[in-house]
Write a protein that holds these residues in place. Structure first.
Motif, PDB file in Angstrom:
ATOM      1  N   SER A   2      34.249  44.538  52.919  1.00  0.00           N
ATOM      2  CA  SER A   2      34.857  44.554  51.600  1.00  0.00           C
ATOM      3  C   SER A   2      34.805  45.953  50.985  1.00  0.00           C
ATOM      4  O   SER A   2      34.018  46.793  51.385  1.00  0.00           O
ATOM      5  CB  SER A   2      34.085  43.568  50.728  1.00  0.00           C
ATOM      6  OG  SER A   2      34.452  43.691  49.389  1.00  0.00           O
ATOM      7  N   ASN A   4      33.739  46.472  48.092  1.00  0.00           N
ATOM      8  CA  ASN A   4      32.709  46.326  47.058  1.00  0.00           C
ATOM      9  C   ASN A   4      31.440  47.066  47.475  1.00  0.00           C
ATOM     10  O   ASN A   4      30.368  46.486  47.596  1.00  0.00           O
ATOM     11  CB  ASN A   4      32.399  44.843  46.823  1.00  0.00           C
ATOM     12  CG  ASN A   4      33.573  44.100  46.256  1.00  0.00           C
ATOM     13  OD1 ASN A   4      34.075  44.457  45.202  1.00  0.00           O
ATOM     14  ND2 ASN A   4      34.037  43.083  46.959  1.00  0.00           N
ATOM     15  N   TRP A   7      27.739  46.705  46.362  1.00  0.00           N
ATOM     16  CA  TRP A   7      26.950  45.537  46.768  1.00  0.00           C
ATOM     17  C   TRP A   7      26.205  45.780  48.079  1.00  0.00           C
ATOM     18  O   TRP A   7      25.558  44.874  48.593  1.00  0.00           O
ATOM     19  CB  TRP A   7      27.833  44.291  46.850  1.00  0.00           C
ATOM     20  CG  TRP A   7      28.448  44.023  45.520  1.00  0.00           C
ATOM     21  CD1 TRP A   7      29.747  44.218  45.158  1.00  0.00           C
ATOM     22  CD2 TRP A   7      27.772  43.612  44.339  1.00  0.00           C
ATOM     23  NE1 TRP A   7      29.923  43.940  43.834  1.00  0.00           N
ATOM     24  CE2 TRP A   7      28.734  43.560  43.296  1.00  0.00           C
ATOM     25  CE3 TRP A   7      26.457  43.281  44.053  1.00  0.00           C
ATOM     26  CZ2 TRP A   7      28.399  43.184  42.000  1.00  0.00           C
ATOM     27  CZ3 TRP A   7      26.136  42.912  42.750  1.00  0.00           C
ATOM     28  CH2 TRP A   7      27.099  42.860  41.752  1.00  0.00           C
ATOM     29  N   ALA A  11      28.167  43.192  50.517  1.00  0.00           N
ATOM     30  CA  ALA A  11      29.618  43.284  50.318  1.00  0.00           C
ATOM     31  C   ALA A  11      30.384  42.439  51.334  1.00  0.00           C
ATOM     32  O   ALA A  11      31.379  41.802  50.991  1.00  0.00           O
ATOM     33  CB  ALA A  11      30.076  44.738  50.380  1.00  0.00           C
ATOM     34  N   ILE A  14      30.928  38.603  50.396  1.00  0.00           N
ATOM     35  CA  ILE A  14      31.733  38.163  49.257  1.00  0.00           C
ATOM     36  C   ILE A  14      32.993  37.463  49.759  1.00  0.00           C
ATOM     37  O   ILE A  14      33.709  37.998  50.600  1.00  0.00           O
ATOM     38  CB  ILE A  14      32.081  39.352  48.343  1.00  0.00           C
ATOM     39  CG1 ILE A  14      30.795  39.911  47.734  1.00  0.00           C
ATOM     40  CG2 ILE A  14      33.059  38.933  47.246  1.00  0.00           C
ATOM     41  CD1 ILE A  14      30.967  41.211  46.995  1.00  0.00           C
ATOM     42  N   SER A  44      30.658  29.664  48.508  1.00  0.00           N
ATOM     43  CA  SER A  44      31.472  30.574  47.703  1.00  0.00           C
ATOM     44  C   SER A  44      30.563  31.698  47.233  1.00  0.00           C
ATOM     45  O   SER A  44      29.579  31.448  46.531  1.00  0.00           O
ATOM     46  CB  SER A  44      32.059  29.831  46.502  1.00  0.00           C
ATOM     47  OG  SER A  44      32.761  30.733  45.674  1.00  0.00           O
ATOM     48  N   MET A  45      30.878  32.932  47.657  1.00  0.00           N
ATOM     49  CA  MET A  45      30.068  34.100  47.298  1.00  0.00           C
ATOM     50  C   MET A  45      30.916  35.036  46.451  1.00  0.00           C
ATOM     51  O   MET A  45      31.918  35.554  46.931  1.00  0.00           O
ATOM     52  CB  MET A  45      29.614  34.827  48.553  1.00  0.00           C
ATOM     53  CG  MET A  45      28.842  33.975  49.529  1.00  0.00           C
ATOM     54  SD  MET A  45      27.131  33.845  49.100  1.00  0.00           S
ATOM     55  CE  MET A  45      26.545  35.341  49.820  1.00  0.00           C
ATOM     56  N   LYS A  46      30.508  35.212  45.220  1.00  0.00           N
ATOM     57  CA  LYS A  46      31.151  36.170  44.323  1.00  0.00           C
ATOM     58  C   LYS A  46      30.155  37.303  44.123  1.00  0.00           C
ATOM     59  O   LYS A  46      28.980  37.138  44.419  1.00  0.00           O
ATOM     60  CB  LYS A  46      31.490  35.497  42.994  1.00  0.00           C
ATOM     61  CG  LYS A  46      32.480  34.371  43.157  1.00  0.00           C
ATOM     62  CD  LYS A  46      32.734  33.665  41.856  1.00  0.00           C
ATOM     63  CE  LYS A  46      33.716  32.536  42.114  1.00  0.00           C
ATOM     64  NZ  LYS A  46      33.866  31.659  40.966  1.00  0.00           N
ATOM     65  N   PRO A  47      30.614  38.446  43.623  1.00  0.00           N
ATOM     66  CA  PRO A  47      29.609  39.461  43.305  1.00  0.00           C
ATOM     67  C   PRO A  47      28.553  38.819  42.396  1.00  0.00           C
ATOM     68  O   PRO A  47      28.876  38.234  41.363  1.00  0.00           O
ATOM     69  CB  PRO A  47      30.407  40.547  42.587  1.00  0.00           C
ATOM     70  CG  PRO A  47      31.768  40.424  43.198  1.00  0.00           C
ATOM     71  CD  PRO A  47      31.972  38.940  43.392  1.00  0.00           C
ATOM     72  N   TYR A  50      26.502  32.644  43.791  1.00  0.00           N
ATOM     73  CA  TYR A  50      27.031  31.845  44.893  1.00  0.00           C
ATOM     74  C   TYR A  50      26.746  30.365  44.660  1.00  0.00           C
ATOM     75  O   TYR A  50      25.869  29.991  43.894  1.00  0.00           O
ATOM     76  CB  TYR A  50      26.457  32.305  46.232  1.00  0.00           C
ATOM     77  CG  TYR A  50      25.093  31.735  46.575  1.00  0.00           C
ATOM     78  CD1 TYR A  50      24.976  30.670  47.472  1.00  0.00           C
ATOM     79  CD2 TYR A  50      23.929  32.255  46.038  1.00  0.00           C
ATOM     80  CE1 TYR A  50      23.735  30.152  47.797  1.00  0.00           C
ATOM     81  CE2 TYR A  50      22.696  31.753  46.363  1.00  0.00           C
ATOM     82  CZ  TYR A  50      22.599  30.698  47.241  1.00  0.00           C
ATOM     83  OH  TYR A  50      21.375  30.180  47.560  1.00  0.00           O
ATOM     84  N   TYR A  69      21.957  33.421  43.167  1.00  0.00           N
ATOM     85  CA  TYR A  69      22.412  34.807  43.145  1.00  0.00           C
ATOM     86  C   TYR A  69      21.950  35.532  44.396  1.00  0.00           C
ATOM     87  O   TYR A  69      20.844  35.301  44.879  1.00  0.00           O
ATOM     88  CB  TYR A  69      21.829  35.541  41.929  1.00  0.00           C
ATOM     89  CG  TYR A  69      22.198  34.905  40.630  1.00  0.00           C
ATOM     90  CD1 TYR A  69      23.389  35.228  39.996  1.00  0.00           C
ATOM     91  CD2 TYR A  69      21.376  33.954  40.039  1.00  0.00           C
ATOM     92  CE1 TYR A  69      23.755  34.629  38.794  1.00  0.00           C
ATOM     93  CE2 TYR A  69      21.721  33.357  38.846  1.00  0.00           C
ATOM     94  CZ  TYR A  69      22.906  33.699  38.233  1.00  0.00           C
ATOM     95  OH  TYR A  69      23.258  33.097  37.065  1.00  0.00           O
TER      96      TYR A  69
END
Length: 173
Positions: A2, A4, A7, A11, A14, A44-47, A50, A69
């Protein structure tokens, strides 16, 4: 990987993920014994945050869920995972990792003020989690895998149980 970069090694995690190769080795209350249980999961992993759910076979309702998290502390080179399991457990695990690491391990111990484990009163007496370790591996094909070992002092079983979970996750979105 990613874009990102802030992270660090997280990263690559995500996104939306599914895995159908899960294997849970744990004490099964219904059968009264330790056994293997195959499972499938969605994560589901977001910054930062999760959500994860796992199902046995074709069951409609998950037998395991987590909310939490995943964190990256670049200054200290630490990955962290903080999560709650609805039956009354909370884990904050962490470990060293380079920003570009493709595998890392997080660890927590009951009673530790740094990377520790908490339980409700019932679980503390009946099935105390004393140790948790999770190794994550990011693969070159874009998948990632985890291998967890949770040590549980299980009163009903009358022994320490080494509860393991592992799965391989594929991006779905």
């Amino acid at each position: 990987m990613s874009d990102n970069a802030e992270w660090g090694p997280l990263a690559a995690l995500i996104g939306e993920w599914e895995g159908d190769q899960g294997l849970d080795f744990a004490y099964a209350n219904v059968e009264g014994k330790v056994k293997d249980t195959p499972y499938r999961e969605k994560t589901s992993m977001k910054p930062l945050d999760y959500r994860m759910a796992a199902w046995r076979g074709t069951e409609e309702n998950p037998f395991h869920t987590e909310v939490g998290y995943w964190l990256w502390d670049a200054a200290d080179g630490q990955v962290m995972r903080c999560f709650v399991i609805p039956r009354g457990s909370l884990v904050m695990a962490g470990g060293d990792a380079a920003p570009d690491a493709t595998d890392f391990t997080m660890h927590a111990e009951c009673g530790s003020e740094i990377y520790g484990i908490l339980s409700n009163r019932f679980l503390a007496d009946a099935a105390r989690t004393s140790d948790y370790r999770c190794t994550v591996t990011v693969n070159t094909d874009g998948t990632w895998a985890y291998d967890e070992l949770t040590t549980v002092e299980h009163a009903r079983f009358g022994a320490v149980v080494e509860h393991t979970d592992r799965n391989l996750l594929h991006r779905v979105g």
